[in-house]
Design an enzyme around this catalytic site. Sequence first.
Site, PDB file in Angstrom:
ATOM      1  N   ARG A  81     -94.345 -13.985 -90.365  1.00 26.50           N
ATOM      2  CA  ARG A  81     -94.256 -12.533 -90.243  1.00 26.50           C
ATOM      3  C   ARG A  81     -92.882 -12.058 -90.716  1.00 26.50           C
ATOM      4  O   ARG A  81     -91.874 -12.723 -90.506  1.00 26.50           O
ATOM      5  CB  ARG A  81     -94.434 -12.101 -88.780  1.00 26.50           C
ATOM      6  CG  ARG A  81     -95.871 -12.093 -88.303  1.00 26.50           C
ATOM      7  CD  ARG A  81     -95.975 -11.586 -86.874  1.00 26.50           C
ATOM      8  NE  ARG A  81     -95.272 -12.452 -85.957  1.00 26.50           N
ATOM      9  CZ  ARG A  81     -94.069 -12.229 -85.462  1.00 26.50           C
ATOM     10  NH1 ARG A  81     -93.409 -11.125 -85.753  1.00 26.50           N
ATOM     11  NH2 ARG A  81     -93.503 -13.086 -84.649  1.00 26.50           N
ATOM     12  N   TYR A 220     -99.957 -13.829 -95.267  1.00 23.81           N
ATOM     13  CA  TYR A 220     -99.719 -14.775 -94.171  1.00 23.81           C
ATOM     14  C   TYR A 220     -99.908 -14.151 -92.793  1.00 23.81           C
ATOM     15  O   TYR A 220     -99.278 -13.149 -92.450  1.00 23.81           O
ATOM     16  CB  TYR A 220     -98.306 -15.381 -94.260  1.00 23.81           C
ATOM     17  CG  TYR A 220     -98.256 -16.739 -93.577  1.00 23.81           C
ATOM     18  CD1 TYR A 220     -98.501 -17.904 -94.296  1.00 23.81           C
ATOM     19  CD2 TYR A 220     -98.033 -16.848 -92.205  1.00 23.81           C
ATOM     20  CE1 TYR A 220     -98.516 -19.148 -93.677  1.00 23.81           C
ATOM     21  CE2 TYR A 220     -98.042 -18.092 -91.577  1.00 23.81           C
ATOM     22  CZ  TYR A 220     -98.282 -19.235 -92.327  1.00 23.81           C
ATOM     23  OH  TYR A 220     -98.291 -20.461 -91.698  1.00 23.81           O
ATOM     24  N   LYS A 229    -101.861  -8.824 -84.851  1.00 23.88           N
ATOM     25  CA  LYS A 229    -100.668  -8.172 -84.310  1.00 23.88           C
ATOM     26  C   LYS A 229    -100.628  -6.673 -84.629  1.00 23.88           C
ATOM     27  O   LYS A 229    -100.239  -5.854 -83.802  1.00 23.88           O
ATOM     28  CB  LYS A 229     -99.388  -8.857 -84.824  1.00 23.88           C
ATOM     29  CG  LYS A 229     -99.312 -10.331 -84.456  1.00 23.88           C
ATOM     30  CD  LYS A 229     -99.507 -10.539 -82.970  1.00 23.88           C
ATOM     31  CE  LYS A 229     -99.740 -11.997 -82.639  1.00 23.88           C
ATOM     32  NZ  LYS A 229     -98.595 -12.708 -82.148  1.00 23.88           N
ATOM     33  N   HIS A 249     -98.919  -9.366 -75.549  1.00 23.52           N
ATOM     34  CA  HIS A 249     -98.771 -10.651 -76.242  1.00 23.52           C
ATOM     35  C   HIS A 249     -98.859 -11.763 -75.186  1.00 23.52           C
ATOM     36  O   HIS A 249     -97.859 -12.388 -74.833  1.00 23.52           O
ATOM     37  CB  HIS A 249     -97.407 -10.662 -76.950  1.00 23.52           C
ATOM     38  CG  HIS A 249     -97.239 -11.761 -77.949  1.00 23.52           C
ATOM     39  ND1 HIS A 249     -95.992 -12.198 -78.365  1.00 23.52           N
ATOM     40  CD2 HIS A 249     -98.140 -12.498 -78.656  1.00 23.52           C
ATOM     41  CE1 HIS A 249     -96.144 -13.160 -79.264  1.00 23.52           C
ATOM     42  NE2 HIS A 249     -97.428 -13.359 -79.448  1.00 23.52           N
ATOM     43  N   SER A 271     -93.242 -15.607 -79.639  1.00 18.80           N
ATOM     44  CA  SER A 271     -93.937 -16.397 -80.651  1.00 18.80           C
ATOM     45  C   SER A 271     -93.412 -17.833 -80.675  1.00 18.80           C
ATOM     46  O   SER A 271     -92.197 -18.065 -80.639  1.00 18.80           O
ATOM     47  CB  SER A 271     -93.733 -15.751 -82.021  1.00 18.80           C
ATOM     48  OG  SER A 271     -94.229 -14.424 -81.990  1.00 18.80           O
ATOM     49  N   CYS A 273     -93.488 -20.135 -78.480  1.00 16.85           N
ATOM     50  CA  CYS A 273     -92.804 -20.566 -77.253  1.00 16.85           C
ATOM     51  C   CYS A 273     -93.786 -21.138 -76.232  1.00 16.85           C
ATOM     52  O   CYS A 273     -93.444 -21.270 -75.058  1.00 16.85           O
ATOM     53  CB  CYS A 273     -92.004 -19.420 -76.646  1.00 16.85           C
ATOM     54  SG  CYS A 273     -90.538 -19.018 -77.611  1.00 16.85           S
ATOM     55  N   ASN A 277    -100.164 -23.820 -75.883  1.00 14.59           N
ATOM     56  CA  ASN A 277    -100.079 -25.024 -75.062  1.00 14.59           C
ATOM     57  C   ASN A 277    -100.385 -24.739 -73.600  1.00 14.59           C
ATOM     58  O   ASN A 277    -101.109 -25.496 -72.947  1.00 14.59           O
ATOM     59  CB  ASN A 277     -98.679 -25.637 -75.182  1.00 14.59           C
ATOM     60  CG  ASN A 277     -98.500 -26.382 -76.490  1.00 14.59           C
ATOM     61  OD1 ASN A 277     -98.811 -27.548 -76.588  1.00 14.59           O
ATOM     62  ND2 ASN A 277     -98.047 -25.675 -77.504  1.00 14.59           N
ATOM     63  N   ASP A 296    -103.175 -15.781 -77.166  1.00 15.11           N
ATOM     64  CA  ASP A 296    -102.127 -15.000 -77.851  1.00 15.11           C
ATOM     65  C   ASP A 296    -102.083 -13.534 -77.445  1.00 15.11           C
ATOM     66  O   ASP A 296    -101.004 -12.955 -77.371  1.00 15.11           O
ATOM     67  CB  ASP A 296    -102.332 -15.096 -79.368  1.00 15.11           C
ATOM     68  CG  ASP A 296    -101.110 -14.625 -80.160  1.00 15.11           C
ATOM     69  OD1 ASP A 296     -99.983 -15.061 -79.835  1.00 15.11           O
ATOM     70  OD2 ASP A 296    -101.278 -13.818 -81.093  1.00 15.11           O
ATOM     71  N   ASN A 386     -93.677 -23.182 -89.315  1.00 15.17           N
ATOM     72  CA  ASN A 386     -94.639 -22.155 -88.886  1.00 15.17           C
ATOM     73  C   ASN A 386     -96.017 -22.408 -89.505  1.00 15.17           C
ATOM     74  O   ASN A 386     -96.798 -21.493 -89.693  1.00 15.17           O
ATOM     75  CB  ASN A 386     -94.133 -20.752 -89.240  1.00 15.17           C
ATOM     76  CG  ASN A 386     -94.979 -19.656 -88.587  1.00 15.17           C
ATOM     77  OD1 ASN A 386     -95.375 -19.770 -87.430  1.00 15.17           O
ATOM     78  ND2 ASN A 386     -95.279 -18.592 -89.338  1.00 15.17           N
ATOM     79  N   ARG A 388     -99.867 -23.406 -89.509  1.00 13.68           N
ATOM     80  CA  ARG A 388    -100.818 -22.956 -88.491  1.00 13.68           C
ATOM     81  C   ARG A 388    -102.202 -23.529 -88.740  1.00 13.68           C
ATOM     82  O   ARG A 388    -102.548 -23.889 -89.866  1.00 13.68           O
ATOM     83  CB  ARG A 388    -100.915 -21.420 -88.522  1.00 13.68           C
ATOM     84  CG  ARG A 388     -99.593 -20.695 -88.270  1.00 13.68           C
ATOM     85  CD  ARG A 388     -99.562 -20.078 -86.912  1.00 13.68           C
ATOM     86  NE  ARG A 388     -98.236 -19.564 -86.548  1.00 13.68           N
ATOM     87  CZ  ARG A 388     -97.994 -19.017 -85.357  1.00 13.68           C
ATOM     88  NH1 ARG A 388     -98.954 -18.890 -84.470  1.00 13.68           N
ATOM     89  NH2 ARG A 388     -96.779 -18.600 -85.050  1.00 13.68           N
ATOM     90  N   ARG A 419     -87.775 -19.100 -74.254  1.00 13.75           N
ATOM     91  CA  ARG A 419     -87.179 -20.383 -74.596  1.00 13.75           C
ATOM     92  C   ARG A 419     -85.679 -20.258 -74.368  1.00 13.75           C
ATOM     93  O   ARG A 419     -84.973 -19.674 -75.189  1.00 13.75           O
ATOM     94  CB  ARG A 419     -87.499 -20.644 -76.072  1.00 13.75           C
ATOM     95  CG  ARG A 419     -87.208 -22.004 -76.605  1.00 13.75           C
ATOM     96  CD  ARG A 419     -87.520 -22.013 -78.105  1.00 13.75           C
ATOM     97  NE  ARG A 419     -88.931 -22.243 -78.381  1.00 13.75           N
ATOM     98  CZ  ARG A 419     -89.453 -23.447 -78.615  1.00 13.75           C
ATOM     99  NH1 ARG A 419     -88.683 -24.512 -78.626  1.00 13.75           N
ATOM    100  NH2 ARG A 419     -90.732 -23.572 -78.866  1.00 13.75           N
TER     101      ARG A 419
END
Length: 605
Positions: A81, A220, A229, A249, A271, A273, A277, A296, A386, A388, A419
């Site tokens: 982005r 992208y 987004k 988000h 993003s 972070c 997961n 997300d 990045n 994906r 983070r």
Amino acid sequence: MSLIAEQRPTASAPRPADVAAWVDDIARLTRPDRVVWCTGSTAERHDLLQGMVETGTLLPLNPEHRHYSFLARSDPDDVARVESRTFICSERAADAGPTNNWADPTGMRMTLDGLLAGSMAGRTLYVVPFSMGPVGSPLAKLGVQVTDSPYVVVSTATMTRMGTAALELIAAGADWVRCVHSVGAPLAPGAEDVPWPCNPTKYISHFPETREVISFGSAYGGNAILAKKAFALRIASVIARDEGWLAEHMLLMRVTDPAGRVAHVAAAFPSACGKTNFAMLQPSLPGWTVETIGDDIAWLRPDADGRLRAINPEAGFFGVAPGTGPATNAAAIDALWGNAIFTNVALRDDGDVWWEGLTDEAPAGLTDWRGEPWDAASGRPAAHPNSRFTVSAAQCPSIADDWDDPRGVVVDAIVFGGRRSSSVPLVVEARSWEHGVFLGATVSSETTAAAEGPVGRVRRDPFAMLPFCGYDMADYFQHWLDVGDSLRRAGGTPHVFQVNWFRRGPAGEYLWPGFGDNVRVLDWIMRRLHGEVGAEDGPIGLEPRARDLDLDGLDLPPAALGELLAVHRDEWEAEAEGIAEHFATFGGRMPAALLDQLTELRRRL
Ligand code: GTP
Ligand code: SPV
Ligand code: MN
């Protein structure tokens, strides 16, 4: 010859007059060779994929390893982005607020008209109708994207409910968001195409009052898959402000403890972070389960009974590949067995994909994300940081059976994370909704490769929405306070927590094992929800007592645990200073309740 050119909409698909008129206008401006209305059918997807294999945009992977999956390599200058080229074109500059790039809507439209003129020459304009959220859900919204990128069409088909059903609702009179996208690479007659057409000039422009997005120059991720987004956060946050809900988000999960008690958790992390997961967490504690609802974006709305209900408006995952492996995220790895598109990962010599963190050792004979033989000694990553994967949510083994329930789920806990190598402890709970909004408004994080620019710099990323809030961020803080008021009047607000998996020790090592062990924090959260454990009322919030954390089976040195939970006064005095500067950037629009929270933090320190 590609099958795409022969594709025609079925006679039964509706053509709402307002959509058709808008498409005609854009086609007149951009001058594509043909216009195709997408239906969302499997045959259509197949033809698009085949067409992209023929043009070299996609490389088919070896089906023995990865069923019906493809690798895309982007232009090396189109990998994330671009926040510096993202604009909020509200009528008044002040409404975009100090955290957004504002541009005058009239001027921006003129600029974009100039760029879009003839920009689709030699290409196909695809009309891509979609629903964000289960089709027909009271929490869902509709959109139509026109794009000259087949890669964006198939990505949108995975990430949303794309196709005729959305168009039928629009034909029946539902509101819809207009999204225009061009890669900005017209093809002269007979000219040869490149695998990843794009343009060095990029604009991702949002018109909040008219609920429109116009994006030029990039193919992208969030720059181009506008449902994500641009619509589901930037435009949706404005709609949500007007309608009294929240577009966030956030991941969304259901957690069940060994006693069978269930909680729904919505968690915002910046993003790259750890949302994906965390959403797919495989608990290291026995008897726990985590079911994924979203990874997300979450839309949260007070229901008729005053409870906060949430849906995942998306239908797929556009997840960060590096760092995703069997040990860190087995559910994502299993989801990727087939029907996936990988972008900017490395290619193995056996026709499968690879990225850093998939296995401990890099296999021999890799081709890197640029398509060049990879040399481990080069010091460069084989997969772009990045890079994906794009895959349907339904393929995820941890997905909740009812993840697409149109009613959504009732949120019990909201979690904010970032983070941070220092300062921010493993977990604290907010004392009140206002304090929770303060924790959200002060989220800070080290920057990642998900956006252009330097990586690892600490910045304030309120609610993990810094790049995604479509209006003045201070007004957005006030909106969060207002939603809390309405929830409180009706019965209660969710508990709010702050977490940090990324605190580091003296040698730079992560102090917390993270991943599956994050269930230990969920365990504390669950017991807080049920009022089963006390907490220390510390300077920054309600802190866990070490004895209340289930650390069974964990090899965590006492010093590491101490540091994970520590709130160091000197560090927090600096934090408070940073928060004061952050809040000062919002001037008079800053809600008094949050300034009071800062005063309270300083007093407690
Ligand atoms: P976006 O899709 O960009 O919004 O990001 P995301 O928040 O979904 O990011 P994701 O879950 O893909 O996280 C990416 C990175 O975070 C990977 O490098 C992971 O290895 C790392 N990560 C995730 N969870 C943990 C954790 O618990 N501990 C540590 N140390 N790293 C983690
Ligand atoms: C993020 O950057 O937060 C993402 C990826 O989720 S993108 O869709 O490209 O914005
Ligand atoms: Mn994201």
